[in-house]
Design a protein around this motif. Structure first.
Motif, PDB file in Angstrom:
ATOM      1  N   HIS A 258      32.348  40.751  48.735  1.00 13.58           N
ATOM      2  CA  HIS A 258      32.998  39.436  48.225  1.00 13.58           C
ATOM      3  C   HIS A 258      34.387  38.998  49.129  1.00 13.58           C
ATOM      4  O   HIS A 258      35.381  39.194  48.384  1.00 13.58           O
ATOM      5  CB  HIS A 258      33.283  39.160  46.976  1.00 13.58           C
ATOM      6  N   GLY A 259      34.197  39.028  50.451  1.00 12.65           N
ATOM      7  CA  GLY A 259      35.466  38.566  51.153  1.00 12.65           C
ATOM      8  C   GLY A 259      36.010  39.766  51.687  1.00 12.65           C
ATOM      9  O   GLY A 259      36.945  39.794  52.752  1.00 12.65           O
ATOM     10  N   GLN A 260      35.992  41.098  51.189  1.00 15.35           N
ATOM     11  CA  GLN A 260      36.399  42.139  51.925  1.00 15.35           C
ATOM     12  C   GLN A 260      35.273  43.394  51.705  1.00 15.35           C
ATOM     13  O   GLN A 260      34.815  43.667  50.885  1.00 15.35           O
ATOM     14  CB  GLN A 260      37.597  42.561  51.483  1.00 15.35           C
ATOM     15  N   ILE A 261      35.567  44.351  52.912  1.00 14.77           N
ATOM     16  CA  ILE A 261      34.606  45.428  52.593  1.00 14.77           C
ATOM     17  C   ILE A 261      35.464  46.553  52.815  1.00 14.77           C
ATOM     18  O   ILE A 261      36.635  46.621  53.390  1.00 14.77           O
ATOM     19  CB  ILE A 261      33.693  45.508  53.940  1.00 14.77           C
ATOM     20  N   LEU A 262      34.939  47.829  52.294  1.00 13.07           N
ATOM     21  CA  LEU A 262      35.593  48.938  52.263  1.00 13.07           C
ATOM     22  C   LEU A 262      35.387  49.854  53.486  1.00 13.07           C
ATOM     23  O   LEU A 262      34.156  49.836  53.939  1.00 13.07           O
ATOM     24  CB  LEU A 262      35.245  49.523  50.867  1.00 13.07           C
TER      25      LEU A 262
ATOM     26  N   ILE B 194      32.998  56.091  39.824  1.00 13.76           N
ATOM     27  CA  ILE B 194      33.004  55.891  41.291  1.00 13.76           C
ATOM     28  C   ILE B 194      32.935  54.359  41.498  1.00 13.76           C
ATOM     29  O   ILE B 194      33.407  53.747  42.105  1.00 13.76           O
ATOM     30  CB  ILE B 194      31.922  56.659  42.038  1.00 13.76           C
ATOM     31  N   ALA B 195      31.944  53.785  40.399  1.00 14.67           N
ATOM     32  CA  ALA B 195      31.633  52.332  40.398  1.00 14.67           C
ATOM     33  C   ALA B 195      32.801  51.638  40.124  1.00 14.67           C
ATOM     34  O   ALA B 195      33.323  50.627  40.605  1.00 14.67           O
ATOM     35  CB  ALA B 195      30.336  52.162  39.533  1.00 14.67           C
ATOM     36  N   ASP B 196      33.606  52.041  39.242  1.00 15.36           N
ATOM     37  CA  ASP B 196      34.966  51.741  38.951  1.00 15.36           C
ATOM     38  C   ASP B 196      35.868  51.454  40.225  1.00 15.36           C
ATOM     39  O   ASP B 196      36.354  50.477  40.306  1.00 15.36           O
ATOM     40  CB  ASP B 196      35.660  52.341  37.711  1.00 15.36           C
ATOM     41  N   ASP B 197      36.010  52.419  40.837  1.00 13.45           N
ATOM     42  CA  ASP B 197      36.796  52.506  42.091  1.00 13.45           C
ATOM     43  C   ASP B 197      36.176  51.263  43.057  1.00 13.45           C
ATOM     44  O   ASP B 197      36.945  50.916  43.643  1.00 13.45           O
ATOM     45  CB  ASP B 197      37.118  53.739  42.442  1.00 13.45           C
ATOM     46  N   VAL B 198      35.233  51.528  43.349  1.00 17.68           N
ATOM     47  CA  VAL B 198      34.392  50.566  44.330  1.00 17.68           C
ATOM     48  C   VAL B 198      34.885  49.176  44.037  1.00 17.68           C
ATOM     49  O   VAL B 198      35.043  48.377  44.889  1.00 17.68           O
ATOM     50  CB  VAL B 198      33.116  50.869  44.788  1.00 17.68           C
ATOM     51  N   GLU B 199      34.350  48.832  42.673  1.00 19.98           N
ATOM     52  CA  GLU B 199      34.501  47.677  41.996  1.00 19.98           C
ATOM     53  C   GLU B 199      36.118  47.173  42.274  1.00 19.98           C
ATOM     54  O   GLU B 199      36.405  45.909  42.692  1.00 19.98           O
ATOM     55  CB  GLU B 199      34.246  47.451  40.672  1.00 19.98           C
ATOM     56  N   LYS B 200      37.028  48.010  41.932  1.00 22.06           N
ATOM     57  CA  LYS B 200      38.489  47.566  42.006  1.00 22.06           C
ATOM     58  C   LYS B 200      38.923  47.327  43.532  1.00 22.06           C
ATOM     59  O   LYS B 200      39.383  46.406  43.565  1.00 22.06           O
ATOM     60  CB  LYS B 200      39.079  48.466  41.192  1.00 22.06           C
ATOM     61  N   LEU B 201      38.545  48.198  44.063  1.00 26.79           N
ATOM     62  CA  LEU B 201      38.903  48.300  45.605  1.00 26.79           C
ATOM     63  C   LEU B 201      38.372  46.971  46.462  1.00 26.79           C
ATOM     64  O   LEU B 201      39.204  46.380  47.148  1.00 26.79           O
ATOM     65  CB  LEU B 201      38.561  49.543  46.353  1.00 26.79           C
ATOM     66  N   THR B 202      37.182  46.824  46.195  1.00 25.53           N
ATOM     67  CA  THR B 202      36.465  45.576  46.908  1.00 25.53           C
ATOM     68  C   THR B 202      36.355  44.424  46.267  1.00 25.53           C
ATOM     69  O   THR B 202      36.374  43.266  47.141  1.00 25.53           O
ATOM     70  CB  THR B 202      35.049  46.097  47.265  1.00 25.53           C
ATOM     71  N   GLY B 203      36.914  44.510  44.925  1.00 28.97           N
ATOM     72  CA  GLY B 203      37.029  42.870  44.252  1.00 28.97           C
ATOM     73  C   GLY B 203      35.643  42.722  44.079  1.00 28.97           C
ATOM     74  O   GLY B 203      35.637  41.609  43.570  1.00 28.97           O
ATOM     75  N   SER B 204      34.430  43.114  44.046  1.00 27.51           N
ATOM     76  CA  SER B 204      33.292  42.897  44.043  1.00 27.51           C
ATOM     77  C   SER B 204      32.686  43.090  42.587  1.00 27.51           C
ATOM     78  O   SER B 204      32.893  44.546  42.563  1.00 27.51           O
ATOM     79  CB  SER B 204      32.293  43.568  45.138  1.00 27.51           C
ATOM     80  N   PRO B 205      32.149  42.668  41.742  1.00 29.54           N
ATOM     81  CA  PRO B 205      31.633  42.855  40.571  1.00 29.54           C
ATOM     82  C   PRO B 205      30.201  43.459  40.611  1.00 29.54           C
ATOM     83  O   PRO B 205      29.406  44.089  39.777  1.00 29.54           O
ATOM     84  CB  PRO B 205      31.729  41.821  39.738  1.00 29.54           C
ATOM     85  N   ASP B 206      29.773  43.546  41.974  1.00 29.39           N
ATOM     86  CA  ASP B 206      28.222  43.697  42.160  1.00 29.39           C
ATOM     87  C   ASP B 206      28.338  45.040  42.761  1.00 29.39           C
ATOM     88  O   ASP B 206      28.335  45.080  44.054  1.00 29.39           O
ATOM     89  CB  ASP B 206      27.821  42.620  43.156  1.00 29.39           C
ATOM     90  N   VAL B 207      28.236  46.056  41.968  1.00 30.09           N
ATOM     91  CA  VAL B 207      28.240  47.424  42.370  1.00 30.09           C
ATOM     92  C   VAL B 207      27.117  48.269  41.711  1.00 30.09           C
ATOM     93  O   VAL B 207      26.814  48.014  40.781  1.00 30.09           O
ATOM     94  CB  VAL B 207      29.691  48.162  42.152  1.00 30.09           C
ATOM     95  N   ALA B 208      26.584  49.288  42.517  1.00 27.19           N
ATOM     96  CA  ALA B 208      25.496  50.168  41.884  1.00 27.19           C
ATOM     97  C   ALA B 208      25.921  51.663  42.564  1.00 27.19           C
ATOM     98  O   ALA B 208      26.441  51.805  43.802  1.00 27.19           O
ATOM     99  CB  ALA B 208      24.171  49.976  42.469  1.00 27.19           C
ATOM    100  N   VAL B 209      25.712  52.672  41.754  1.00 28.35           N
ATOM    101  CA  VAL B 209      25.869  54.175  42.107  1.00 28.35           C
ATOM    102  C   VAL B 209      24.639  54.691  41.601  1.00 28.35           C
ATOM    103  O   VAL B 209      24.534  54.641  40.312  1.00 28.35           O
ATOM    104  CB  VAL B 209      27.210  54.740  41.717  1.00 28.35           C
TER     105      VAL B 209
END
Length: 181
Positions: A89-93, A119-134
């Motif tokens: 969502h606008g930025q990539i990790l 892991i999902a929490d951190d990816v969501e927080k860092l990317t700003g994307s609520p659309d995460v899967a692990v």
């Protein structure tokens, strides 16, 4: 004063009928203490490198991230192969950050379920994307070496936001299946 972890290792050796002063075991308590400190004080480095993107929200997947952790119930190791997917969502990790995030959470007493969630929490927080899967696939020595003594693979999943949709789940699984899982 002696290192408390080293003292515990010496006590353990005595409790199982070993002589901590015999050749081969003399330095084991110190090595044991060093290992515990190295493992639990692991510093993965920077994890928050993100890049702006103007591309659409196409699925990004990183798979076959291998980590070792310690079962919090038995203090025995487990290995886990992780797949992380998200919709930007606008930025990539940065690519290496996925492994750094996974290693950060693996290097402590852990359950595979919580490892996947963190892991999902951190990816969501860092990317700003609520659309995460692990997806985590783990082999636990607490099952393979004790109790039933049967190796098995445990799979955990975290599906958030748009990745809860069955079509998106299928796409992620199709993209990453067979890739050194």
């Amino acid at each position: 004063m002696r290192d408390p972890i080293e003292l515990l290792a010496r006590q353990l050796l005595v409790a199982i009928g070993e002589d901590p002063e015999r050749e081969g075991l003399r330095d084991t308590p110190a090595r044991y203490a060093r290992w515990w400190r190295e493992f639990t004080r692991y510093e993965p480095g920077t994890m928050d490198t993100v890049f702006e993107t103007t591309t659409g929200a196409n699925l990004v997947a990183v798979s076959a991230i291998g980590v070792w952790s310690l079962c919090e119930h038995h203090l025995l190791p487990f290995s886990c192969r992780l797949t992380v997917g998200y919709l930007p969502h606008g930025q990539i990790l940065g690519l290496s950050k996925f492994a750094r995030i996974a290693q950060r959470h693996a290097h402590k007493l852990q359950s595979q379920e919580r490892l996947s969630e963190e892991i999902a929490d951190d990816v969501e927080k860092l990317t700003g994307s609520p659309d995460v899967a692990v997806i985590g696939k783990g082999e636990h020595l607490c099952m393979a070496m004790r109790g039933i003594r049967a190796p098995a693979t445990m799979t955990t999943t975290v599906w958030r936001g748009a990745l809860q949709d069955s079509a998106m789940r299928s796409e992620l699984i199709a993209l990453t299946s067979g890739l050194r899982d």
